[in-house]
Design a protein around this motif. Sequence first.
Motif, short mmCIF file in Angstrom:
data_model
loop_
_atom_site.label_atom_id
_atom_site.label_comp_id
_atom_site.label_asym_id
_atom_site.label_seq_id
_atom_site.Cartn_x
_atom_site.Cartn_y
_atom_site.Cartn_z
N ALA A 1 -43.00 42.24 16.92
CA ALA A 1 -41.73 42.64 16.29
C ALA A 1 -41.92 43.18 14.87
O ALA A 1 -40.93 43.44 14.18
CB ALA A 1 -40.77 41.45 16.27
N ASP A 2 -43.15 43.36 14.45
CA ASP A 2 -43.44 43.86 13.11
C ASP A 2 -43.50 45.39 13.16
O ASP A 2 -44.48 45.96 13.63
CB ASP A 2 -44.76 43.27 12.62
N TYR A 3 -42.46 46.05 12.68
CA TYR A 3 -42.40 47.51 12.83
C TYR A 3 -43.48 48.22 12.01
O TYR A 3 -43.93 49.32 12.38
CB TYR A 3 -41.01 48.05 12.49
N VAL A 4 -43.90 47.63 10.90
CA VAL A 4 -44.95 48.26 10.10
C VAL A 4 -46.26 48.28 10.90
O VAL A 4 -46.95 49.31 10.98
CB VAL A 4 -45.14 47.53 8.76
N LEU A 5 -46.61 47.13 11.49
CA LEU A 5 -47.81 47.07 12.32
C LEU A 5 -47.74 48.04 13.49
O LEU A 5 -48.70 48.77 13.77
CB LEU A 5 -48.00 45.64 12.87
N GLN A 6 -46.60 48.07 14.16
CA GLN A 6 -46.49 48.89 15.36
C GLN A 6 -46.48 50.38 15.03
O GLN A 6 -47.07 51.19 15.76
CB GLN A 6 -45.25 48.48 16.17
N LEU A 7 -45.83 50.77 13.93
CA LEU A 7 -45.87 52.17 13.52
C LEU A 7 -47.29 52.57 13.12
O LEU A 7 -47.72 53.70 13.40
CB LEU A 7 -44.91 52.41 12.36
N ASN A 8 -48.01 51.67 12.49
CA ASN A 8 -49.40 51.97 12.13
C ASN A 8 -50.25 52.14 13.38
O ASN A 8 -51.18 52.98 13.40
CB ASN A 8 -49.97 50.87 11.24
N ASN A 9 -49.96 51.37 14.43
CA ASN A 9 -50.67 51.54 15.69
C ASN A 9 -50.48 52.95 16.24
O ASN A 9 -51.41 53.55 16.81
CB ASN A 9 -50.17 50.53 16.72
N VAL A 10 -49.26 53.48 16.11
CA VAL A 10 -48.98 54.83 16.60
C VAL A 10 -49.82 55.85 15.84
O VAL A 10 -50.47 56.73 16.43
CB VAL A 10 -47.48 55.16 16.47
N LYS A 11 -49.82 55.74 14.51
CA LYS A 11 -50.60 56.68 13.70
C LYS A 11 -52.09 56.57 14.02
O LYS A 11 -52.79 57.58 14.14
CB LYS A 11 -50.37 56.42 12.21
N THR A 12 -52.57 55.34 14.17
CA THR A 12 -53.99 55.14 14.47
C THR A 12 -54.36 55.79 15.79
O THR A 12 -55.43 56.40 15.92
CB THR A 12 -54.32 53.64 14.51
N THR A 13 -53.48 55.68 16.78
CA THR A 13 -53.74 56.32 18.07
C THR A 13 -53.92 57.82 17.91
O THR A 13 -54.90 58.40 18.42
CB THR A 13 -52.59 56.03 19.05
N CYS A 14 -53.01 58.46 17.21
CA CYS A 14 -53.10 59.91 17.01
C CYS A 14 -54.35 60.27 16.20
O CYS A 14 -55.03 61.27 16.51
CB CYS A 14 -51.85 60.42 16.31
N ASP A 15 -54.65 59.47 15.17
CA ASP A 15 -55.85 59.73 14.37
C ASP A 15 -57.12 59.62 15.22
O ASP A 15 -58.06 60.43 15.07
CB ASP A 15 -55.93 58.75 13.21
#
Length: 303
Positions: free
Chosen positions: A84-98
């Motif tokens: 439920a941590d949106y900061v962690l989950q949004l960072n996961n999205v960016k990491t995937t694209c990177d």
Amino acid sequence: MKNVIVTGANGFIGKTLVNALLERNYKVVALDIRFDDVLVANPNVTCINVLDKAAEALKDEIPVSEYDCFFHLAWAATSGPGRADYVLQLNNVKTTCDYIELCAEVGCKRVVYASSINEMETYEYLQSDDIEPSGGYIYGTGKLAAHLMGETVAKMNNVEFIPVIITNIYGVGERSARMIYTSVVKLINKEHCSFTEGYQTYDFIYITDAINSVIEVSEKGKAFNRYYIGSGEPKPLREYLLRMRDIVDPEAEIGLGDIPFKGIDISYTQFDLKKVEKDTGYKNQISFDEGIKMTADWIREDK
């Protein structure tokens, strides 16, 4: 030997994948924030610590070679409150694209993205009314966003993208906050287990079948096709839970209905449940009963 890159290589799923790849005569570049001694000592594994490193900074650390596939498993907070941590989950999205861009930069032309059945639950929630969102939808939204963005980034970089929609993996070696492991531990310890009534549809797959399916898809799967990784025989959750109880502790009473169900019962008709078998020839080997028995025996020995 073939060469592959695996992110999240030191986790429960990652280590099982790496070991299976090694058995198939692959050389593996393993990316994670820590590694056990077995991975570090293996001459066919190159361990690269990614802690506090941007994806683009890893290019110079990855050995120059021809890579057959980039397996992206890394994901922070797949269980527990971090979902439920949106900061962690949004960072996961960016990491995937990177990482998909990194895949292109090192010359790897195919990426397998490990998604989750939770992304489909999130998608169906968005089309529903009168249901209150739970923190788990932040995790599911992250998985869905990473899937869509990652697939587009892959196409823009001439990388083949294959999403594997993974249902509930369990098995020997797992220690997590997820349902099967925690429930088996409680049953072994004679603790009460609380669940919903369990009429929503679920599916489970044993870890080795899941990993073998993923590898087969990486070798023979069609680009920009999604593959469902599960038993292929979804059924009401309560049927799985009662079988688990009967195998681990037949005398236990489990709390079906202790927890109200406020989520979405997703439709599995949207998946081609036999696509892995049709496209690769692989058939699952471990039944739910066998998998639960092996898992329970391992947990008892691990205490």
